[in-house]
Design an enzyme around this catalytic site. Structure first.
Site, mmCIF file in Angstrom:
data_model
loop_
_atom_site.group_PDB
_atom_site.id
_atom_site.type_symbol
_atom_site.label_atom_id
_atom_site.label_comp_id
_atom_site.label_asym_id
_atom_site.label_seq_id
_atom_site.Cartn_x
_atom_site.Cartn_y
_atom_site.Cartn_z
ATOM 1 N N HIS A 20 -96.357 -110.883 52.416
ATOM 2 C CA HIS A 20 -97.630 -110.169 52.525
ATOM 3 C C HIS A 20 -98.378 -110.555 53.805
ATOM 4 C CE1 HIS A 20 -99.924 -113.830 51.616
ATOM 5 N NE2 HIS A 20 -98.980 -114.091 50.717
ATOM 6 N N GLU B 66 -95.902 -115.384 43.575
ATOM 7 C CA GLU B 66 -95.917 -116.753 44.080
ATOM 8 C C GLU B 66 -95.982 -117.720 42.895
ATOM 9 O OE1 GLU B 66 -95.035 -119.089 46.003
ATOM 10 O OE2 GLU B 66 -96.093 -118.399 47.807
#
Length: 206
Positions: free
Chosen positions: A9, A83
């Protein structure tokens, strides 16, 4: 041949501040949004992407939506690619965490740190299991000739690349830089089962 393009990202404020983001709903900075736009242009030029699999956290969703201005294909948001859940350590500066809780520091205690689990969070061993199960499932479910884009986070990407290289968790996390909006390209030969890393941490578009 299955081609899997894995990208991180765009930048968030917590990236700049080196804070443990975990599952926090952090947003992209203006730089992060521009990184995503440049990444989208690069992906459009280089690849014929068939579909997108993205982490369902806010920063990856935001990155994915910006990418779809250039790569307009079906997208599935999936918690598989999240994550690590940092639990009670979410938001803590990484340096503070490792100073106060050195048992979590891979660079100090090695593999044992990968088994440490913060309250209400995940160990790195748990994250690796989650991500690699998703990786193997993706390869099985993909068409024999297909290009899939994964939009994920630094930790999961390092663990995937480390798995392909035969690294243990400390090597995978510590020895593989992974910049915001970096491109990683992996080819999987469905006939031989051979997996090849073609591009890694490529930020030439940023």
């Amino acid at each position: 041949m299955i081609t899997v393009v894995v990208v991180r990202h765009g930048e968030t404020a917590w990236n700049r501040e080196h804070r443990m983001q975990g599952w926090a709903p952090t947003s992209l900075t203006e730089l992060g949004r521009e990184q995503a736009r440049q990444l989208g242009k690069n992906l459009h030029r280089r690849y014929d992407i068939d579909r997108i699999r993205s982490s369902d956290l806010h920063r990856t969703r935001e990155t994915t939506e910006l990418l779809r201005d250039f790569v307009d294909v079906p997208v599935t948001f999936d918690s598989t690619w999240r994550e690590r859940d940092c639990g009670i350590f979410q938001g803590l500066p990484a340096d503070d965490l490792f100073e106060r809780f050195p048992e979590y520091a891979l660079h100090q205690v090695g593999l044992e740190a990968a088994y440490e689990t913060p309250d209400s969070g995940e160990s790195l061993v748990d994250v690796r299991k989650r991500v690699l199960e998703g990786w193997e499932r993706l390869l099985v479910e993909s068409e024999p000739v297909e290009t899939v884009l994964i939009v994920a986070h630094g930790g999961p990407i390092r663990l995937i690349l480390g798995y392909i290289k035969g690294f243990d968790i400390p090597e995978a996390i510590l020895d593989q830089p992974q910049s915001n909006c970096a491109i990683n390209e992996v080819n999987y030969d469905t006939e031989t089962g051979e997996t090849t890393i073609v591009r890694e941490n490529d930020t030439c578009h940023c």
